[in-house]
Write a protein that holds these residues in place. Structure first.
Motif, PDB file in Angstrom:
ATOM      1  N   LEU A  28       0.859  -1.181   0.000  1.00  0.00           N
ATOM      2  CA  LEU A  28       0.000   0.000   0.000  1.00  0.00           C
ATOM      3  C   LEU A  28       0.895   1.230   0.000  1.00  0.00           C
ATOM      4  O   LEU A  28       1.851   1.299   0.778  1.00  0.00           O
ATOM      5  N   PRO A  29       0.599   2.214  -0.862  1.00  0.00           N
ATOM      6  CA  PRO A  29       1.430   3.428  -0.858  1.00  0.00           C
ATOM      7  C   PRO A  29       1.420   4.075   0.535  1.00  0.00           C
ATOM      8  O   PRO A  29       0.374   4.165   1.171  1.00  0.00           O
ATOM      9  N   TRP A  31       1.809   7.208   1.510  1.00  0.00           N
ATOM     10  CA  TRP A  31       0.986   8.421   1.672  1.00  0.00           C
ATOM     11  C   TRP A  31      -0.488   8.063   1.791  1.00  0.00           C
ATOM     12  O   TRP A  31      -1.256   8.721   2.477  1.00  0.00           O
ATOM     13  N   TRP A  32      -0.852   6.976   1.096  1.00  0.00           N
ATOM     14  CA  TRP A  32      -2.255   6.552   1.171  1.00  0.00           C
ATOM     15  C   TRP A  32      -2.573   6.056   2.576  1.00  0.00           C
ATOM     16  O   TRP A  32      -3.594   6.410   3.169  1.00  0.00           O
ATOM     17  N   SER A  35      -2.948   8.922   4.957  1.00  0.00           N
ATOM     18  CA  SER A  35      -4.233   9.631   4.860  1.00  0.00           C
ATOM     19  C   SER A  35      -5.373   8.745   5.370  1.00  0.00           C
ATOM     20  O   SER A  35      -6.331   9.233   5.963  1.00  0.00           O
ATOM     21  N   PHE A  36      -5.260   7.447   5.159  1.00  0.00           N
ATOM     22  CA  PHE A  36      -6.293   6.513   5.634  1.00  0.00           C
ATOM     23  C   PHE A  36      -6.383   6.547   7.158  1.00  0.00           C
ATOM     24  O   PHE A  36      -7.435   6.833   7.725  1.00  0.00           O
TER      25      PHE A  36
END
Lengths: 204, 706
Positions: A28-29, A31-32, A35-36
């Protein structure tokens, strides 16, 4: 795509296949993920602050907003002063008072008395004919305040501040003598046009 | 039997005939839905386009447009894509061809029924759930047929694991059923009239739980499923991240269901529920973008092809707009942003960046991929595909920008308070309408371009189909069922993917958690709404007027919910309380203010004002864009049915006495005569007392007057 990418991709390829569709096992990135989890943590904090933590509710904020707003109104109304004929005579030609009166007229009166006071459901206010007053500020003012249920005029005392009616009156009396297309026909009795200095007793 | 031996090759064929049918339906209903959208867009730009006929006015056509766009266009497109991909992903023909046909024809009949009943004013009065109870039942039945066919196919699958596209299909099937059934529960008054069992704040909560999740589970999850199939197929590259698929699927379905109350921020809904709606909406951003990332990164390394091929162009653009609108959504659900944007055209623009940008674009990509394969030929014209693409994109951009400008203009004008006088800067609502009419023209032109682009595709697709000259027979395929193979040892999510029924139960649980926690308190708790003894049920005539209000779709343009804000208090009166709508089956809070709020309109204007205003809105409100309602002055009020209406309301908990129910028609006639008497003083004929306009006036003069 470069060779290295291709090799890396082959390493990541899973042994899944559906109608020729393959899947990679990319992580999973970062940055993602930030933010999640960030949004979830924000959500939890926000919820507890506003629902459990005693933060101001929307109604609290509204009440505070209303307080500020009422103070602004009170200050402005104080500037306008209380109703008295002599004072009215001093300010009723004041352009900013007329403009303020017009905005109140548009919001409250225009639906019946139409654009500029040319009359529609309610009588024409630009002519010299009056149904329930003599057309001078001293007699029109109380009529706006209390209205006349039989004549269809509502009472405005609980809807508009008394001092605001003063401004509406300034606007309306300045509309006297103006002509409009499709103005309503005359209703009531004819009275001489009001001029500064004229008092109610002068009409008898 | 020795399981380790390679099993027997099974021969089978996919049912592509049913997919071709759904493709046709998508194309036809797409044109219809967008044409309706263009018509109502021009109606807002120029009221004359309402044509003065009952069945062509905005209030009746707008629900038809939304229903057609969502359920007819996107619905058929979704079914086409699911029937095509499900069979291929499971290596199995659809469970039962007859069920497929019942699903197809049943769905088309429902759409035809909607197209007839909505313009006739037969409506339940709840947004995107306007269809009346017999049609609602038909929808439920057809949906169950689809579900049986779908799960039957899963049972007969030859591929052991279900691919991520199917996860999304499963979630769609289950959740739409739950949403539709729960939200549509109502008690019939007649064949085409019913009252929602929910009232006021409860109804608002259930409706927006439904309404928002219609967006989530009808316009988003199935389309994500289609994306997961058609994007890797079209680009012929592996899906970027399997792990991301898992995480974003489960977080999306779990979180989405909670987000409904963001449609009710600043309303009379208890604040904790509003806050829940907001925080879950903000948390939705990352799960939504998970889908976007997986889509876009699957396309990476092949951008040169995206530039050349219509299929990929549409798919890439769809994913981009999906990313944009799922960023805008959480933004709009932040309370302070919502305070400005709610009730404005910004929301309308947001919705269309989803439906046109995401749904239309993805459907177009899917059709460009699927139609040549289904008709065993090549695309008729790539050039036309490109022309369609640019026409649609420019149209959409005009649409979104004009609605941003209009929305922000409205929001700022409504809220503007003169800092010196403390009065509204724009006290006359009409000023805020007239100001944005130019934007309505831009939007109508943008919408027309989108319609034109769709017609180009229609032509391109029909020409493609016509290129085929040989008969279309389903090809034979061969595969070994996973059941004939030696089972592998699996764990975690991979294990779950081999158990579709367990997967489905978990998907159901994922959406039930949020649904129950949010909605149950509203239905069970007596303290949910603070009681107010002054609030009395509507009189029989007022109820008749209310049903006219609902029939004409007044709620489409007028809200009945004053938010606690200084500007709204100045313009409309004190904030609305939950107690004020406890007898409102269904609630009429509305979602849009094309016209002003009506929650406290009672007494603001005289009866004769309303009388003239409904006959010709511009005679009392110069510049108004509201349609005229001349038929209300001719059609009679049905006094006889009021007894039934009151008794149904009574069954729903509205405290009418037996005497009131028995006497409803007479009481209504009496009240109508009293109103007419006042109207007569202004020269109105006595004969209007039994006309619908009088009932409507009675209702309007009741709003906010207790």
């Amino acid at each position: 795509m470069s060779h290295d990418d291709k090799n890396k991709e082959n390493e990541l390829e899973l042994d899944h296949e559906y109608d020729g569709i393959k899947e990679l096992d990319n992580p999973l990135p970062r940055w993602w993920l930030i933010s999640f989890y960030g949004a979830i943590i924000f959500g939890i904090c926000y919820f507890f602050y506003y629902v459990v933590g005693g933060a101001p509710t929307l109604r609290d904020e509204y009440n505070k907003e209303q307080e500020v707003h009422h103070a602004v109104r009170a200050e402005y109304l104080a500037k306008l002063g209380a109703f008295d004929v002599e004072h009215f005579e001093k300010i009723y030609t004041n352009e900013s008072v007329i403009q303020y009166g017009e905005s109140l007229y548009v919001a409250n009166c225009m639906s019946c008395h139409a654009d500029g006071g040319k009359g529609d459901i309610g009588p024409n206010l630009t002519d010299r004919f009056w149904l329930f007053s003599f057309g001078n500020p001293e007699t029109v003012y109380p009529f706006i305040l209390s209205g006349n249920p039989n004549g269809g005029m509502p009472s405005w005392s609980d809807k508009i501040e008394k001092e605001d009616i003063y401004a509406i009156l300034a606007y309306v009396l300045n509309q006297q003598g103006k002509t409009y297309e499709n103005a309503k026909q005359e209703e009531g009795n004819e009275f001489p046009p009001w001029k500064p200095g004229m008092r109610t007793e002068d009409y008898f | 039997m020795n399981k380790s031996t390679i099993g027997e090759m099974e021969s089978f064929a996919y049912d592509d005939g049913i997919t071709r049918k759904f493709v046709w339906a998508t194309l036809v209903w797409g044109v219809v839905a967008m044409l309706l959208g263009v018509i109502i867009a021009f109606q807002l730009a120029s009221w004359k386009v309402n044509l003065g006929l009952p069945w062509t006015t905005f209030g009746r056509l707008r629900p038809l447009h939304t229903n057609a766009a969502i359920f007819a266009f996107v619905g058929n497109g979704m079914f086409a894509g699911i029937y095509y991909s499900l069979q291929r992903l499971t290596k199995a023909r659809m469970f039962n061809d007859t069920l497929s046909k019942i699903h197809f024809w049943g769905w088309q009949l429902i759409i035809v029924a909607a197209a007839i009943t909505l313009p006739l004013g037969m409506t339940a009065g709840k947004e995107y759930a306007e269809l009346e109870w017999p049609i609602d039942i038909a929808i439920a039945v057809v949906w169950v047929v689809f579900a049986v066919n779908f799960f039957g196919t899963l049972v007969r699958r030859r591929e052991k694991h279900i691919y991520v596209a199917i996860w999304f299909y499963i979630s769609t099937l289950i959740t739409v059923a739950v949403l539709h059934i729960v939200n549509s529960i109502s008690i019939p008054v007649s064949l085409m009239k019913s009252y929602s069992v929910y009232a006021g704040v409860q109804d608002a909560l259930v409706q927006w739980w439904y309404g928002h999740n219609a967006v989530a589970f009808f316009l988003t999850t199935p389309i994500l499923g289609l994306m997961y199939y058609f994007v890797p197929k079209a680009i012929n590259r592996p899906v970027y991240s399997y792990r991301l698929s898992i995480i974003h699927f489960w977080s999306l379905v779990f979180i989405y269901i909670w987000a409904g109350p963001h449609h009710l921020l600043y309303t009379a809904l208890p604040e904790w529920a509003q806050t829940v709606g907001m925080v879950f909406s903000v948390s939705l951003w990352a799960p939504s973008w998970g889908g976007m990332i997986n889509g876009l990164l699957t396309l990476r390394g092949a951008w040169d092809r995206v530039r050349r091929e219509p299929v990929l162009k549409f798919l890439a653009t769809a994913i981009t707009f999906y990313g944009m609108s799922t960023f805008e959504g959480p933004l709009l659900s932040i309370k302070s942003v919502n305070a400005m944007a709610h009730y404005t055209d910004w929301i309308v623009g947001h919705v269309h960046s989803g439906t046109i940008g995401w749904n239309y674009m993805l459907s177009a990509g899917m059709l460009y991929y699927m139609v040549p394969k289904l008709w065993k030929t090549d695309i008729y014209s790539v050039k036309l595909g490109n022309l369609q693409y640019w026409t649609a994109t420019i149209g959409l951009i005009l649409y979104i920008i004009s609605m941003w400008v209009a929305g922000i203009t409205q929001g700022s004008m409504w809220r503007a308070i003169d800092q010196e006088t403390g009065m509204l800067v724009y006290p006359n609502f009409i000023e805020t309408v007239v100001r944005i009419v130019p934007m309505y023209w831009v939007r109508a032109i943008g919408g027309t371009l989108v319609l034109l682009s769709f017609i180009i595709m229609f032509y391109n697709m029909v020409k493609t189909m016509q290129k085929n000259t040989s008969p279309l027979v389903d090809e034979a395929h061969k595969a070994v069922s996973f059941r004939a193979k030696k089972p592998e040892k699996e764990k975690g999510h991979r294990l779950l993917e081999g158990m579709p029924m367990v997967f489905s139960v978990l998907a159901l649980l994922a959406i039930l958690v949020g649904s129950i926690i949010e909605i149950l308190p509203a239905l069970m708790s007596s303290s949910y709404v603070k009681k107010d003894e002054n609030i009395k049920p509507y009189s029989a005539l007022e109820l008749a007027g209310r049903d006219i209000y609902i029939r004409e779709g007044c709620y489409v343009c007028h809200s009945q919910m004053i938010r606690p804000m200084a500007d709204e208090a100045l313009r409309y009166g004190k904030p609305s309380e939950a107690a004020e709508s406890i007898y409102d089956h269904p609630f009429q809070w509305g979602s849009r203010r094309i016209g002003p709020d009506l929650a406290r309109v009672a007494g603001k204007y005289r009866d004769i004002w309303h009388f003239r205003h409904m006959m010709d809105p511009r005679s009392t409100s110069p510049g108004s864009i509201m349609p005229a309602y001349p038929w209300l002055f001719k059609e009679k009020t049905d006094f006889g049915v009021l007894k039934k209406k009151l008794s149904v309301m009574n069954a729903l908990g509205v405290p009418y006495t037996d005497e009131e129910i028995e006497n409803a028609p007479n009481a209504a006639i009496e009240q109508a005569k009293a109103i007419t008497q006042v109207l007569q003083e202004s020269g109105v004929s006595e004969s209007v007392h039994n006309k619908q306009i009088v009932a409507l006036i009675a209702y309007l003069q009741r709003l906010g007057n207790y």
